[in-house]
Design an enzyme around this catalytic site. Sequence first.
Site, mmCIF file in Angstrom:
data_model
loop_
_atom_site.group_PDB
_atom_site.id
_atom_site.type_symbol
_atom_site.label_atom_id
_atom_site.label_comp_id
_atom_site.label_asym_id
_atom_site.label_seq_id
_atom_site.Cartn_x
_atom_site.Cartn_y
_atom_site.Cartn_z
ATOM 1 N N CYS A 18 -1.318 8.653 7.261
ATOM 2 C CA CYS A 18 -2.656 8.236 6.828
ATOM 3 C C CYS A 18 -3.475 7.799 8.049
ATOM 4 O O CYS A 18 -2.938 7.167 8.967
ATOM 5 C CB CYS A 18 -2.541 7.066 5.869
ATOM 6 S SG CYS A 18 -1.634 7.424 4.361
ATOM 7 N N CYS A 47 -3.365 4.206 9.631
ATOM 8 C CA CYS A 47 -2.083 3.740 10.159
ATOM 9 C C CYS A 47 -1.492 4.713 11.164
ATOM 10 O O CYS A 47 -0.278 4.710 11.398
ATOM 11 C CB CYS A 47 -1.091 3.536 9.009
ATOM 12 S SG CYS A 47 -1.720 2.479 7.692
ATOM 13 N N CYS A 101 0.845 -1.200 0.000
ATOM 14 C CA CYS A 101 0.000 0.000 0.000
ATOM 15 C C CYS A 101 0.881 1.252 0.000
ATOM 16 O O CYS A 101 0.675 2.180 -0.785
ATOM 17 C CB CYS A 101 -0.910 -0.038 1.226
ATOM 18 S SG CYS A 101 -2.152 1.260 1.259
ATOM 19 N N CYS A 102 1.903 1.266 0.874
ATOM 20 C CA CYS A 102 2.815 2.419 0.917
ATOM 21 C C CYS A 102 3.604 2.547 -0.382
ATOM 22 O O CYS A 102 3.866 3.656 -0.840
ATOM 23 C CB CYS A 102 3.807 2.272 2.079
ATOM 24 S SG CYS A 102 3.161 2.751 3.679
ATOM 25 N N CYS A 117 7.596 3.962 5.755
ATOM 26 C CA CYS A 117 6.750 3.692 4.586
ATOM 27 C C CYS A 117 7.572 3.149 3.422
ATOM 28 O O CYS A 117 7.025 2.563 2.500
ATOM 29 C CB CYS A 117 6.004 4.947 4.170
ATOM 30 S SG CYS A 117 7.089 6.272 3.602
HETATM 31 S S1 SF4 Z 1 0.460 4.730 5.622
HETATM 32 FE FE1 SF4 Z 1 -1.127 3.116 5.616
HETATM 33 S S2 SF4 Z 1 -2.809 3.868 4.331
HETATM 34 FE FE2 SF4 Z 1 -1.010 5.199 3.977
HETATM 35 S S3 SF4 Z 1 -0.051 4.347 2.151
HETATM 36 FE FE3 SF4 Z 1 0.950 3.378 3.933
HETATM 37 S S4 SF4 Z 1 -0.212 1.484 4.416
HETATM 38 FE FE4 SF4 Z 1 -1.433 2.754 2.984
#
Ligand code: SF4
Length: 220
Positions: free
Chosen positions: A187, A190, A102-103, A213
């Site tokens: 975010c 998280c 996701c990151c 991240c």
């Molecule tokens: S901090 Fe969390 S929601 Fe944001 S990009 Fe990374 S995993 Fe995804």
Amino acid sequence: MTTPAARLAMDAKEIMRFLVRAYPGRVALSASFGGGGLVLAHILSGIDADAPVLFLDTGYHFPETIAFKNRFAQRYHLRVVDLATPVDATPAELYRTDPDRCCRVRKVEPMHRALEGFDVWITALRRDQSETRRAIAVMEHQVIDGRAILKVMPLANWSRHDVEEYLATHDVPLHPLLEMGYTSIGCWPCTRPTVEGEGERAGRWSGTNKTECGLHSANA
Ligand code: SF4
């Protein structure tokens, strides 16, 4: 007499002024508008408000972050560039099942694509933020997709207190979630507030082994 805090601020300003002059049009600042990035954005606004401030618009920011970022940019006439995640780039709630991916999709890849147009990347990393950042230098070379870029961290030697003092001294507005206990703001899925005694970034990916991240893994 120049105080240590004033000396730190002068040094950071000199570094950024030098970079903007030495690399005209080739310098970008990345900021998430939570802490040290406000210091650097404030300094940049007094040197070259046309230099871009890259903001990773992951789609998962707190509404307060987006509103504050917009107000801040307007107040200091900053050229903020929102780096949006490609539509439908990830399955829903990937942050639960694979936060590293996701990151990567929402932060690392958009930032790397944006940095293709620049030679210098300024960030607000500090050594005192976490164990993984203890060894960062003020300037480092980082290779991104086979291309070397100068990564500059003018606040590497600053403490959290130095950041707070700078912002107070210069009457710079603060992210509204800071007073609700969020010491590092990312975010919403998280990020949680921290309690006294916890590290500044303890609220990020809390309860997992993840601490970065991936944007700054080369430094870590
Ligand atoms: S901090 Fe969390 S929601 Fe944001 S990009 Fe990374 S995993 Fe995804």
